[in-house]
Design an enzyme around this catalytic site. Structure first.
Site, PDB file in Angstrom:
ATOM      1  N   SER A  79      -3.791   3.660 -13.472  1.00  0.00           N
ATOM      2  CA  SER A  79      -4.520   3.898 -12.226  1.00  0.00           C
ATOM      3  C   SER A  79      -3.636   3.779 -10.996  1.00  0.00           C
ATOM      4  CB  SER A  79      -5.709   2.938 -12.112  1.00  0.00           C
ATOM      5  OG  SER A  79      -5.274   1.584 -12.062  1.00  0.00           O
ATOM      6  N   ASP A  80      -2.809   2.726 -10.902  1.00  0.00           N
ATOM      7  CA  ASP A  80      -2.010   2.581  -9.685  1.00  0.00           C
ATOM      8  C   ASP A  80      -0.875   3.601  -9.636  1.00  0.00           C
ATOM      9  OD1 ASP A  80      -0.745   1.258 -11.758  1.00  0.00           O
ATOM     10  OD2 ASP A  80      -0.426  -0.613 -10.679  1.00  0.00           O
ATOM     11  N   CYS A  81      -0.332   3.969 -10.799  1.00  0.00           N
ATOM     12  CA  CYS A  81       0.665   5.045 -10.814  1.00  0.00           C
ATOM     13  C   CYS A  81       0.030   6.353 -10.347  1.00  0.00           C
ATOM     14  CB  CYS A  81       1.239   5.218 -12.215  1.00  0.00           C
ATOM     15  SG  CYS A  81       2.099   3.759 -12.844  1.00  0.00           S
TER      16      CYS A  81
END
Length: 758
Positions: A480-482
């Protein structure tokens, strides 16, 4: 001389790619490469690391940097500047330091647009690979004499002064990694009485012998033949046959936990043991304080050295293992239930093959890689599955001045996403247009274009189309953060002239990324990393490891939540009509989650960096993007107080990695500062509007960064700054460049500075 090769690979029956190997980084030994001066520079880097190995334990990752700077003919031409005591920082001073950092870092960009970097540090990554290649008879074909030399160099460089090896390069000695390192050295031809081996063996015998190795170690040693499977707790492959309505179903597990125990359970179900060679018989003598055949294996199943114990098993779990050991396993290994075992093994291998194929045989990570590779060999030693695994081993190996190590799996997209944002913040786009264009191209080509193949939900997988991975597109696992950081990059580039940075990403591809972020939000507003969270918390009581906590189910994370807020706020500004209501609701809930999980001291726990400094930087960025400020949000005010109160005398911040396992703020010893931590704290304060209230703390921090810059525009390597699952530290070698550069860019842009030009 070792050379790093970028985006190279030749399609074959055993090696294939989804995007022409963009992001692939592999090392090759070329005996003809490098001038005498270049080789001398490498030798000096190795000697310097060895001489200082007990003081700065992460490598400076110099080998590829030496290569790239030489090939790019980089020479720093901007004069270095320093800020004297009592002197104000001028706009020109900040600009000169920033420009030096920008030009140096741009020269380190790879041909495909990403920034290579070491992503390693745990000392249990590499030895199992050596062990498996020894078992399968491929040690000499995969590892040349040069490989062996560098592997041994790495082991020697990170041996602690007491003779043992830590769980990671900065950790105290543990039985798990000391035993694995000792075995690795012996397999690579070192004798038991040679210095490093004799010191390691003494540590092992003084701390209870390998009878006290944790459960993962018991598994590896059983596979190798220097431990007995009867000394391990059961890992029944029948687990993969459980119906989905049960709370303990595999689909409810965290993906990494699932992917480790999938091949482990196959190997356990097979009771696989490698060839018993003369070396194995010698190890049986060397690793114990009593004859091997006299050991009561059943009695040591729950034994774990105190040095390794981070998560003590609750009594309920031990009772469960005992029941499986005494009642279930004897039944499942005898007819007629042995037929069920055969079916379970078949189903388990189907899952392994599915995961292998959907990651191009990279798998989700290095621990899983080696286990899945061995499972394929056990199934068919001459089969194509195993040969495909062999072809992807180079993707995991990394060489630096401290030797050869095994990466987690590479941080190409993760590092590049932040690097691009830092460079864009410098406002020097006209000077580095080609760098930005290449970076933009890499990000676009690294986005995952398809969901996992076939009926992926029946294989416990989730949507991935539109996501970004931690490393490259071939890896295939959405994060998700990537995804949020990749989306931010593409959105920022979409606002710039295409003749400078290349064509912008198509709207549908942006929408696909948004879909991933919305999909991964939990009811509490937080964001999971890989797959939707929501399984019952009590399942963590069944955590079978002793050195990790909270690994059974997926959880929400401050960093993922904050990254997603920032990406979606920017997306909403540029694409105001796409899923408008859903995005607004997402942002409100996500900001509420950040406020809810703040610690009483005003900090946030960082799950992927050290630690409360890292978490606070992310959280403050997310809250600021969501419209929260020092004036209207108590959480922001509390966090500002936390950061200001933890600033050091020299103007920086410095947090020990011990904050991560202890879950409480622990400063670095000796009032030391760390430049990466300082950068995170600076940016967090800038997000909160500190420049408008009192810029003095920012000036003090900026002075430390400016005066710490090296002659060539680099910054010095200091303590390890990354973490994985609270107790496992990761070395992100690019952080020392990305974050000081980014913090100085933010400082120069958002903090009023006097000009030396009247």
């Amino acid at each position: 001389m070792w050379r790093l090769k970028i985006a190279e690979g030749v399609d074959s029956a055993y090696l294939y790619t989804t995007n022409k190997y963009v992001g692939r980084q592999i090392w090759e030994f070329d005996p003809n490469y490098g001038s005498p001066e270049l080789r001398q520079e490498v030798d000096k880097a190795r000697q310097d690391f060895w001489d200082n190995r007990h003081h700065v334990k992460p490598s400076s990752d110099l080998l590829w940097r030496i290569q790239f700077l030489h090939e790019n003919k980089f020479k720093q031409t901007i004069p270095q500047v320093k800020v004297a005591d009592g002197e104000d920082i001028t706009y020109e001073t900040a600009t000169a330091t920033l420009r030096r950092a920008v030009h140096f870092f741009s020269a380190l960009q790879a041909s495909d647009g990403h920034w290579p970097a070491e992503n390693a540090g745990p000392l249990f990554f590499l030895p199992p690979l050596v062990m498996i290649l020894y078992i399968t008879g491929h040690l000499n074909t995969v590892f040349s004499a040069e490989h062996r030399r560098e592997i041994l160099r790495y082991i020697y460089c990170h041996q602690n002064e007491d003779g043992g090896w830590g769980f990671h390069i900065e950790g105290h000695s543990t039985m798990f990694c000391t035993a694995l390192s000792y075995i690795c050295m012996r397999i690579l031809g070192q004798g038991p009485d040679e210095n490093a081996c004799s010191r390691a063996r003494k540590w092992i015998l003084d701390h209870g012998t390998v009878k006290a190795i944790p459960s993962w170690g018991k598994t590896w040693l059983s596979i190798l033949g220097v431990f007995e499977w009867s000394g391990s707790n059961p890992m029944p492959p029948e687990f993969w046959l459980l119906p989905s309505f049960l709370p303990m179903h595999p689909a409810k597990m965290w993906c990494y936990c699932r992917m480790v125990y999938m091949p482990m359970s196959y190997l356990y179900g097979k009771r696989f043991v490698g060839p018993i060679t003369p070396l194995i018989l010698q190890l049986r003598e060397e690793l114990y304080d009593q004859p091997y055949e006299e050991i009561n294996w059943k009695s040591i199943r729950h034994l774990c050295a105190k040095e390794d114990l981070y998560y003590p098993h609750p009594l309920l779990q031990d009772l469960m293992w005992d029941t499986c050991y005494v009642l279930t396993e004897p039944l499942l290994t005898r007819w007629p239930l042995s037929k069920l075992r055969e079916k379970a093994l078949k189903v388990t291998m189907e899952h392994i093959h599915y995961e292998d194929e959907n990651s191009r045989y990279i798998t989700i990570g290095c621990v899983e890689k080696v286990l899945c590779m061995l499972a394929c060999w056990v199934e068919d030693p001459n089969g194509d599955y195993f040969k495909k695994h062999l072809a992807r081993i180079p993707d995991y190996l990394w060489v630096a001045e401290d030797g050869m190590k095994m990466q987690s799996f590479g941080s190409q997209q993760w590092d590049t996403g932040f690097a691009i944002q830092a460079l864009l913040d410098s406002d020097m786009s006209e000077e580095i247009g080609e760098t930005l264009k290449k970076g933009h191209d890499f990000v676009k080509k690294s986005q995952v274009k398809e969901d996992p193949s076939g009926d992926f939900r029946s294989m416990y997988r989730h949507i991935s189309k539109g996501s970004w991975t931690f490393s490259d597109q071939d890896h295939g696992w959405q994060v998700s953060d990537c995804t949020a950081e990749g989306l931010k990059c593409c959105l920022l580039f979409s606002m710039m002239p295409p003749e400078l940075v290349g064509e912008k990403m198509q709207p549908q591809e942006l929408y696909n990324a948004v879909n991933i972020l919305l999909y991964l939000q939990s009811k509490n507003g937080g964001l999971a990393a890989w797959e939707p969270a929501g399984s019952s918390e009590w399942l963590e009581l069944l955590n079978p490891t002793e050195f990790f906590a909270d690994i059974v189910i997926e959880h929400e994370y401050v960093e993922c939540t904050s990254s997603a807020i920032q990406a979606l706020v920017l997306f909403k500004k540029l694409h105001p009509h796409h899923r408008k209501k859903e995005i607004e609701t997402f942002i409100t809930k996500a900001a509420g989650y950040l406020e809810d999980v703040q610690k009483p001291d005003g900090s946030w726990y960082g799950n992927w960096g050290v630690c409360f400094t890292y978490g606070s930087w992310f959280a403050l960025g997310g809250l600021a993007a969501a419209g929260k400020s020092y004036n209207n949000c108590a959480a922001v005010r509390k966090s500002v107080n936390f950061l200001l109160n933890s600033q050091r005398d020299d103007g920086g911040w410095g947090e020990s990695y011990l904050s991560c396992p202890k879950k409480e703020y622990v400063p670095l010893e000796g009032n030391r500062s760390n430049l990466v931590h300082t950068s995170w704290a600076m940016m967090g304060l800038i997000h909160s509007g500190q420049a408008d209230r009192d810029p003095t703390p920012l000036h003090r921090a900026a002075k430390l960064l400016i005066n710490s810059q090296l002659q060539d525009g680099d910054f010095p390597q200091q303590e390890i700054t990354g973490v994985f699952m609270k107790n496992c530290m990761l070395h992100y070698a690019a952080y020392r460049n990305i974050y000081p550069l980014w913090a100085l860019a933010e400082y120069r842009k958002r903090v009023p500075l006097p000009s030396a030009i009247m």
